[in-house]
Enzyme design. Structure first.
Site, mmCIF file in Angstrom:
data_model
loop_
_atom_site.group_PDB
_atom_site.id
_atom_site.type_symbol
_atom_site.label_atom_id
_atom_site.label_comp_id
_atom_site.label_asym_id
_atom_site.label_seq_id
_atom_site.Cartn_x
_atom_site.Cartn_y
_atom_site.Cartn_z
ATOM 1 N N CYS A 68 1.727 26.610 17.123
ATOM 2 C CA CYS A 68 0.461 27.562 16.720
ATOM 3 C C CYS A 68 -0.109 26.905 15.536
ATOM 4 C CB CYS A 68 0.999 28.995 16.588
ATOM 5 S SG CYS A 68 1.824 29.406 18.117
ATOM 6 N N MET A 69 -1.201 27.430 15.257
ATOM 7 C CA MET A 69 -2.011 27.151 14.150
ATOM 8 C C MET A 69 -1.286 27.093 12.973
ATOM 9 S SD MET A 69 -5.593 28.296 12.492
ATOM 10 C CE MET A 69 -6.466 28.053 13.764
ATOM 11 N N ASP A 70 -0.219 28.240 12.704
ATOM 12 C CA ASP A 70 0.488 28.367 11.405
ATOM 13 C C ASP A 70 1.931 28.744 11.571
ATOM 14 O OD1 ASP A 70 -2.318 28.747 10.207
ATOM 15 O OD2 ASP A 70 -2.176 30.755 11.256
ATOM 16 N N HIS A 88 -9.157 -9.133 6.812
ATOM 17 C CA HIS A 88 -8.102 -8.182 7.267
ATOM 18 C C HIS A 88 -7.745 -8.435 8.860
ATOM 19 C CE1 HIS A 88 -6.216 -4.442 7.040
ATOM 20 N NE2 HIS A 88 -6.902 -3.724 8.170
ATOM 21 N N ARG A 108 -1.985 -6.919 0.033
ATOM 22 C CA ARG A 108 -2.513 -5.621 -0.045
ATOM 23 C C ARG A 108 -1.468 -4.618 0.820
ATOM 24 N NH1 ARG A 108 -7.301 -7.994 2.121
ATOM 25 N NH2 ARG A 108 -6.900 -6.767 4.094
ATOM 26 N N ARG A 122 -14.776 -5.369 12.095
ATOM 27 C CA ARG A 122 -15.358 -4.255 11.294
ATOM 28 C C ARG A 122 -16.389 -4.639 10.270
ATOM 29 N NH1 ARG A 122 -10.203 -0.830 9.308
ATOM 30 N NH2 ARG A 122 -10.012 -2.419 7.867
ATOM 31 N N TYR A 180 2.247 30.755 22.980
ATOM 32 C CA TYR A 180 0.987 30.490 23.871
ATOM 33 C C TYR A 180 1.100 29.795 25.262
ATOM 34 C CZ TYR A 180 -1.768 32.013 19.686
ATOM 35 O OH TYR A 180 -2.360 32.389 18.600
ATOM 36 N N LYS A 218 -5.856 4.808 -0.446
ATOM 37 C CA LYS A 218 -6.869 5.628 0.378
ATOM 38 C C LYS A 218 -5.892 6.745 0.930
ATOM 39 C CE LYS A 218 -5.987 2.361 3.833
ATOM 40 N NZ LYS A 218 -6.391 0.984 4.387
HETATM 41 C C1 LIG Z 1 -5.277 0.287 4.494
HETATM 42 C C2 LIG Z 1 -5.551 -1.207 4.384
HETATM 43 C C3 LIG Z 1 -4.507 -2.145 4.218
HETATM 44 C C4 LIG Z 1 -2.982 -1.686 4.092
HETATM 45 O O1 LIG Z 1 -2.580 -1.627 5.298
HETATM 46 P P1 LIG Z 1 -0.975 -1.378 5.646
HETATM 47 O O2 LIG Z 1 -0.760 -1.635 7.148
HETATM 48 O O3 LIG Z 1 -0.938 -0.070 5.569
HETATM 49 O O4 LIG Z 1 0.008 -2.212 4.863
HETATM 50 C C5 LIG Z 1 -4.997 -3.241 3.587
HETATM 51 N N1 LIG Z 1 -6.078 -3.840 3.822
HETATM 52 C C6 LIG Z 1 -7.110 -2.722 4.069
HETATM 53 C C7 LIG Z 1 -8.511 -3.477 4.231
HETATM 54 C C8 LIG Z 1 -6.834 -1.532 4.402
HETATM 55 O O5 LIG Z 1 -8.013 -0.753 4.718
#
Ligand SMILES: *Cc1c(COP(=O)(O)O)cnc(C)c1O
Length: 374
Positions: A314-316, A170, A225, A141, A267, A43
């Site tokens: 700065c921005m750039d 999670h 995961r 969540r 700045y 992601k």
């Molecule tokens: C992003 C995510 C992970 C991975 O987590 P890490 O800490 O980067 O290993 C696992 N499960 C879910 C639901 C996530 O959103």
């Protein structure tokens, strides 16, 4: 310096080492029993490393599943020809379910209404849908609250056109709270056990993110995961796992001028030279996602030595007081990565910025081209 036709003419880029990505993936696999499957989270543009290139390499290495946040990320992968199963870790709205079927994306659900909608659509298309059910064991969540999960799974199990392929939860605090994490594991394990006893066996049972995978062996179930560790970043210090950093952030000197003592830089004039100095300007800034609160703080490497950003980001552009040292225009500068014997990690920048390494790499903007090393 990479090819300008590919990366454009601003000499600021991120190098993404796909060999190191593969190394980390294999390192993680070696920590697991052979039958445990691996979903890697890709992601947020693969944590800023580049969704497509990262996913293709992981697919070539035999990753079992890819995890994305949204339908759009999943569609990008399919359009790029990625065939690996894709799990949507985030929720979607009922009106948006068509692409799940068109692009073979596995949704996460946590209520009956969505199950209804998916079952009806799958029935109409004559094509059953695989999905994962998310359980909240303490994250607060998305996810059905753990005490209602058994009943929900039983109900969804009755739908004709739905295949419950996975169930997951999670961790909220695996890096700092062992007791709470074990409590989450126990709640989840009990749920899965109760389901099994009532005749519902779900093939993919998963909960471990990076830190879970490493610190809680009994959180592996049938799939893990990880995200962070695959990108060579450390969820805590001294992990005892040999990870290689995947991303390096680089730029080149575009301007140098000599100023006298007492000359202010950038700045707000927060930096003033104490002695005559050479001020170097670099073409990168907060417009690239380089955090502005690193002003006067962040280290960077020029000619194998450590310097510090001088004045506000700065921005750039950013400036560096190089003292009486003599970098030259065109010299390569490292903001994340190594040069000579020196090294700057995303973790170090995160500490200085008051955030986590995830935010540093995810924040790197699309204006920074990614160059792949493989
Ligand atoms: C992003 C995510 C992970 C991975 O987590 P890490 O800490 O980067 O290993 C696992 N499960 C879910 C639901 C996530 O959103």
């Amino acid at each position: 310096m990479p090819d300008k036709d590919k990366i454009g003419y601003r000499p600021t880029w991120a190098e993404v080492n796909l060999n190191n990505l593969e190394h980390n993936f294999r390192e993680v696999k070696s920590l697991l029993p052979g039958e445990v499957k691996v979903l890697v989270t890709v992601k947020a543009d693969a944590y800023g490393h580049g969704l497509i290139a990262v996913s293709k390499r992981l697919s070539a290495c035999g990753v079992d599943y890819l995890g994305v946040a949204s339908i759009d990320e999943g569609i990008k992968l399919r359009k790029a020809g990625v065939k690996t199963p894709i799990l949507l870790l985030g929720l979607i709205l009922k009106e948006d379910i068509q692409p799940l079927f068109t692009y073979r994306l596995t949704p996460t659900i946590c209520d009956r209404q969505m199950a209804w909608a998916l079952n009806a659509k799958a029935g109409a298309l004559g094509k059953p849908i695989r999905l994962h059910i998310k359980v909240d064991t303490g994250m607060g969540r998305i996810g059905v609250l753990h005490n209602g999960a058994f009943k929900l799974v039983k109900d969804i199990h009755k739908f004709k056109n739905i295949i419950i392929e996975g169930i997951f939860t999670h961790f909220a605090s695996a890096d700092i709270d062992r007791k709470f994490t074990i409590c989450q594991i126990n709640l989840f394990e009990k749920l899965v056990g109760n389901l099994r006893e009532s005749g519902i066996v779900i093939p993919l049972v998963h909960t471990a993110n990076s830190i879970g995978l490493i610190d809680y062996k009994d959180s592996h179930f049938t799939m893990v995961r990880p995200g962070l560790v695959i990108y060579g970043l450390h969820p805590r210090e001294s992990l005892g796992v040999n990870l290689k950093p995947v991303l390096a952030l680089k730029t080149r000197v575009v301007f140098i001028k000599q100023v006298g003592a007492g000359y202010s830089v950038s700045y707000g004039r927060t930096y003033v030279t104490k002695r005559p100095a050479r001020i170097v300007t670099l073409p990168i800034g907060y417009g690239d996602g380089y955090p502005r609160n690193l002003s006067n703080l962040a280290p960077l490497l020029i000619a194998g030595r450590r310097f510090r950003i001088s004045g506000r980001i700065c921005m750039d552009q950013i400036m560096v007081d190089a003292g009486n040292l003599g970098p030259k225009i065109g010299d390569e500068v490292v903001l994340i990565g190594s040069q000579g014997r020196q090294k700057i990690t995303a973790e170090e920048l995160a500490d200085l910025s008051g955030t986590i390494s995830y935010e540093i790499v995810c924040g790197l903007g699309s204006r920074i081209p990614r160059i792949y090393i493989s």
